[in-house]
Structure formats: structure tokens, C-alpha cells
Enzyme design. Structure first.
Site, PDB file in Angstrom:
ATOM      1  CB  ALA A 193     -49.121-129.330  90.810  1.00  0.00           C
ATOM      2  CE1 TYR A 194     -45.979-136.370  94.233  1.00  0.00           C
ATOM      3  CE2 TYR A 194     -47.761-136.709  95.806  1.00  0.00           C
ATOM      4  CZ  TYR A 194     -46.603-137.157  95.183  1.00  0.00           C
ATOM      5  OH  TYR A 194     -46.082-138.386  95.517  1.00  0.00           O
ATOM      6  CB  SER A 195     -53.480-133.983  94.483  1.00  0.00           C
ATOM      7  OG  SER A 195     -52.996-133.820  95.796  1.00  0.00           O
ATOM      8  CB  SER A 232     -49.104-135.075  88.666  1.00  0.00           C
ATOM      9  OG  SER A 232     -48.558-135.379  89.939  1.00  0.00           O
TER      10      SER A 232
END
Length: 249
Positions: free
Chosen positions: A155-157, A159
């Protein structure tokens, strides 16, 4: 902290995630260099402390994933500052640190809501003011994870990759109108956001940095302040790297 005397004299900035980490460090430099800042952050208690520490003109406690709250905050900060010359979008969360097939849906949605939708809302709210005055500098904080992808951080990557693509599009839209938009892609640096990750993930990210260490928040703050200043005059829709050699593209 090296200070360029007067570089932000007469300039104003809104900084999201401004109560800690990179956002607060950037705010401190801008104020030290003659500017005035409005800090936006979710944590009202740390926001009050940051206002006193940094010498901020205005603060707003809000969740950037709330579009209506962002619009209200933009109007309030514009009234308090008189103009908005700089927007630094530093607010962000990491989300869960697990494989994709185990990733909690609520964590995925929350990361996208803050890191992508919230950043979009902030840019959308401030761009008209900058266009009206014919000047602006936008710095959207991405990450090397948005270039390379970190395992167990989908999710972080995703985003942070979205932040890069969004900023490239926005920068090209605004080119020639006096408003420049760029992204910064730091490697992991010492920050409260690391508290959201297991130590094993932090160790993995450190191992990927050729310099063999985590970054210092002051190093990325220095780059952001260049990007936010009049000195940055012929670069837009770009990414600036502060990764200790991890990413060079």
C-alpha cells in the site's frame, strides 16, 4: 541546520504533516530563513507544541483525507497568511507491513486515503490561489518505495508511486504559469513514521542504501527548501532524490 538568510523573506508556506518529522524540519528552516508557515496535522497536541517550537503563524488540526476539512483549512490558512507561496505535502502513513495476500483491507484504504487522496485534496485546494497570484512552489513527498517498491509494504509503495505520477502530471499542467510542482523521493530517514514499522522492515531498508545508513531529516529538509524556493526556477514535474545512492533515476 545551515540557514540561507532571507531566502524565504516575504514568502508563506502550508506544510501538511507539519507537527513532526520532515514537515516540522522544513517549517523550522522556512521560518529561520524569513518565511511564515501554517502547519496542518492530525495530532492537535503535537501540533500545538510544534507551533511554539517552530514559530508558526497558523495551525489546523485535520485529517487530510477529509476533503471538506482540507477546503476549510485552505481558506483559514490563506486568511491567516495573506497568500500561499509554498505547499509541502508531507502527511503520510505506512500502513500494515505484511504480504499482499494478508494485507488488511482497512489498512490499504487508509493508506490510499491519506497518502494519495489527501495529497490530491491539498494540491487541488491550493493550486487556484497560486495560479491567481502567478507564483507557487509545490513539493509532494514521495519515497524510494514509490520507485522501487518495498516488499511487505504494497500500500505504501503503491501510494508513493501514485504521488510521483500525480506530480509529473500536475507539473506539466502548470508549466509556464509560474507554479512549479516537484516530488522528493527520500530513502528511509530517522523519523516518527519508523515507529509504524517493525524493526525488521527498517533494517531491510537500511541494507538497500549504498551509504550504509539511514538519512537524516535535515538532509531531506534542505532539499525540500531548495525545491520550495525561488532558486528552483527551471525544474518542474520532476523527482529529487535523497536516497544515499539507492535510487539514481
Amino acid at each position: 541546520m545551515s540557514v540561507w538568510s532571507g531566502r524565504f523573506e516575504g514568502r508563506t508556506a502550508i506544510i501538511t504533516g507539519g507537527a513532526s518529522g520532515l514537515g516540522k524540519a522544513v517549517a523550522a528552516r522556512i521560518v529561520a530563513e524569513g518565511g511564515r508557515v501554517a502547519l496542518w496535522d492530525m495530532n492537535a497536541q503535537t501540533l500545538a507544541a510544534a507551533k511554539a517550537e517552530v514559530g508558526a503563524t497558523h495551525t489546523v488540526a485535520l485529517d487530510v483525507s477529509d476533503q471538506a476539512a482540507v477546503e476549510r483549512a485552505a481558506a483559514e490558512s490563506l486568511a491567516a497568511l495573506g497568500q500561499v507561496d509554498v505547499l509541502v505535502c508531507s502527511a503520510g502513513i505506512t500502513g500494515a507491513t505484511v504480504p499482499v495476500h494478508e494485507f488488511p483491507l482497512d489498512s490499504w484504504r487508509r493508506v490510499i486515503d491519506i497518502n494519495v487522496n489527501g495529497l490530491f485534496y491539498c494540491n487541488r485546494a491550493i493550486v487556484p490561489t497560486m495560479l491567481a497570484q502567478g507564483y507557487g512552489r509545490i513539493v509532494n513527498v514521495s519515497s524510494v518505495a514509490g520507485k522501487e517498491g518495498n516488499p511487505n509494504a504494497s500500500a505504501y509503495s503503491a501510494s508513493k508511486a501514485a504521488v510521483i505520477g500525480f506530480t509529473k502530471s500536475l507539473g506539466k499542467e502548470l508549466a509556464g504559469k509560474g507554479v512549479l510542482a516537484n516530488a522528493i523521493t527520500p530513502a528511509t530517514f530517522e523519523s516518527p513514521i519508523l515507529d509504524q514499522m517493525p524493526q525488521s522492515q527498517v533494517d531491510y531498508m537500511r541494507s538497500k542504501i549504498p551509504m550504509g545508513r539511514l538519512g537524516e531529516v535535515s538532509e531531506s529538509a534542505a532539499m525540500v527548501c531548495f525545491m520550495a524556493s525561488e532558486e528552483c526556477s527551471f525544474t518542474t514535474a520532476a523527482t529529487f532524490d535523497t536516497s544515499g545512492g539507492r535510487t539514481t533515476f
